[in-house]
Scaffold this motif. Structure first.
Motif, PDB file in Angstrom:
ATOM      1  N   LEU A   2      16.729 -21.777  20.246  1.00 47.18           N
ATOM      2  CA  LEU A   2      16.119 -22.916  20.880  1.00 47.18           C
ATOM      3  C   LEU A   2      14.569 -23.003  20.578  1.00 47.18           C
ATOM      4  O   LEU A   2      13.844 -22.115  20.390  1.00 47.18           O
ATOM      5  CB  LEU A   2      16.038 -22.624  22.618  1.00 47.18           C
ATOM      6  N   PHE A   3      14.391 -24.265  20.002  1.00 44.88           N
ATOM      7  CA  PHE A   3      13.052 -24.539  19.373  1.00 44.88           C
ATOM      8  C   PHE A   3      12.194 -25.425  20.372  1.00 44.88           C
ATOM      9  O   PHE A   3      12.731 -26.484  20.900  1.00 44.88           O
ATOM     10  CB  PHE A   3      13.057 -25.130  18.003  1.00 44.88           C
ATOM     11  N   SER A   4      10.779 -25.293  20.330  1.00 46.73           N
ATOM     12  CA  SER A   4      10.028 -26.717  21.068  1.00 46.73           C
ATOM     13  C   SER A   4       9.093 -26.882  19.902  1.00 46.73           C
ATOM     14  O   SER A   4       8.862 -25.945  19.046  1.00 46.73           O
ATOM     15  CB  SER A   4       9.217 -26.105  22.157  1.00 46.73           C
ATOM     16  N   PHE A   5       8.647 -28.133  19.848  1.00 46.75           N
ATOM     17  CA  PHE A   5       7.675 -28.742  18.724  1.00 46.75           C
ATOM     18  C   PHE A   5       7.089 -29.624  19.740  1.00 46.75           C
ATOM     19  O   PHE A   5       7.668 -30.428  20.336  1.00 46.75           O
ATOM     20  CB  PHE A   5       8.304 -29.155  17.580  1.00 46.75           C
ATOM     21  N   PRO A   6       5.809 -29.801  19.293  1.00 47.51           N
ATOM     22  CA  PRO A   6       4.899 -31.049  19.930  1.00 47.51           C
ATOM     23  C   PRO A   6       5.753 -32.221  19.754  1.00 47.51           C
ATOM     24  O   PRO A   6       5.409 -32.723  18.456  1.00 47.51           O
ATOM     25  CB  PRO A   6       3.500 -30.824  19.451  1.00 47.51           C
ATOM     26  N   ALA A   7       5.721 -33.245  20.609  1.00 48.30           N
ATOM     27  CA  ALA A   7       6.540 -34.577  20.342  1.00 48.30           C
ATOM     28  C   ALA A   7       7.342 -34.508  19.261  1.00 48.30           C
ATOM     29  O   ALA A   7       7.483 -35.398  18.398  1.00 48.30           O
ATOM     30  CB  ALA A   7       5.205 -35.297  20.104  1.00 48.30           C
ATOM     31  N   PRO A   8       8.604 -33.951  19.643  1.00 44.87           N
ATOM     32  CA  PRO A   8       9.776 -34.097  18.445  1.00 44.87           C
ATOM     33  C   PRO A   8      10.120 -35.583  18.591  1.00 44.87           C
ATOM     34  O   PRO A   8      10.217 -36.098  19.745  1.00 44.87           O
ATOM     35  CB  PRO A   8      10.622 -33.104  19.006  1.00 44.87           C
ATOM     36  N   PRO A   9      10.601 -36.121  17.462  1.00 45.56           N
ATOM     37  CA  PRO A   9      11.092 -37.530  17.902  1.00 45.56           C
ATOM     38  C   PRO A   9      12.376 -37.435  18.180  1.00 45.56           C
ATOM     39  O   PRO A   9      13.314 -36.527  17.987  1.00 45.56           O
ATOM     40  CB  PRO A   9      11.243 -38.065  16.134  1.00 45.56           C
ATOM     41  N   PRO A  10      13.221 -38.422  19.050  1.00 50.19           N
ATOM     42  CA  PRO A  10      14.342 -38.430  19.342  1.00 50.19           C
ATOM     43  C   PRO A  10      15.369 -38.551  18.260  1.00 50.19           C
ATOM     44  O   PRO A  10      15.086 -39.314  17.408  1.00 50.19           O
ATOM     45  CB  PRO A  10      14.376 -39.480  20.581  1.00 50.19           C
ATOM     46  N   ARG A  11      16.673 -37.988  18.593  1.00 56.00           N
ATOM     47  CA  ARG A  11      17.546 -38.189  17.536  1.00 56.00           C
ATOM     48  C   ARG A  11      18.521 -39.227  18.239  1.00 56.00           C
ATOM     49  O   ARG A  11      18.865 -39.140  19.320  1.00 56.00           O
ATOM     50  CB  ARG A  11      18.492 -36.842  17.363  1.00 56.00           C
ATOM     51  N   PRO A  12      19.051 -40.235  17.299  1.00 58.01           N
ATOM     52  CA  PRO A  12      20.121 -41.053  17.792  1.00 58.01           C
ATOM     53  C   PRO A  12      21.190 -40.277  18.291  1.00 58.01           C
ATOM     54  O   PRO A  12      21.736 -39.324  17.803  1.00 58.01           O
ATOM     55  CB  PRO A  12      20.489 -41.846  16.653  1.00 58.01           C
ATOM     56  N   SER A  13      21.773 -40.888  19.309  1.00 60.40           N
ATOM     57  CA  SER A  13      22.666 -39.986  20.283  1.00 60.40           C
ATOM     58  C   SER A  13      23.955 -40.858  20.393  1.00 60.40           C
ATOM     59  O   SER A  13      24.839 -40.739  21.400  1.00 60.40           O
ATOM     60  CB  SER A  13      22.038 -39.638  21.371  1.00 60.40           C
TER      61      SER A  13
END
Length: 135
Positions: free
Chosen positions: A57-68
């Motif tokens: 499980l990773f966290s990154f600042p402001a990750p872009p959303p993935r199409p779902s």
């Protein structure tokens, strides 16, 4: 080349603490290691299943959303093998997690269902074959 098994699946979450609670408390995965990488402002949490496979499980600042969309290109879902799909479904629902109706795989005859993690990642419970069951 002889691939033996899936070692891990990596997930980038939008809210690290919410996802950490979900995967450890709701799904019961065991924490192997947790690291904060200051230079990346990112957490990396290694979680283990009983067979040794892992979820990272990773966290990154402001990750872009993935199409779902259901049939979007890329990883479709992450499936966990369980002994009793109905019992696991009931346990998740008791914890307030929405779970789809149980279906039967038309090719294997095994039961399965879907639910989602806090970011909407589709997760599946897939019933083990009777010989692999620990019941």
């Amino acid at each position: 080349m002889h691939l033996r098994r899936i070692h891990h699946a990596a997930i980038i979450c939008s809210d690290y603490q919410v996802s950490k609670r979900f995967y450890t408390e709701s799904l019961g995965l065991r924490v192997v290691a947790e690291h904060y990488r200051a230079e990346r402002r990112s957490y990396k949490l290694d979680l283990a299943l009983p067979d040794g496979s892992q979820v990272e499980l990773f966290s990154f600042p402001a990750p872009p959303p993935r199409p779902s969309r259901p049939e979007a290109q890329g990883l479709r879902h992450l499936a966990f093998e369980v002994d009793d799909v109905a019992a696991c479904k009931a346990e998740l629902e008791a914890r307030g997690i929405a779970v789809e109706a149980i279906r039967t795989d038309e090719y294997t005859g095994r039961r399965f269902t879907f639910f989602a993690d806090p970011d909407g990642l589709p997760l599946e419970l897939y019933e083990a074959p009777p010989a692999a069951s620990t019941r």
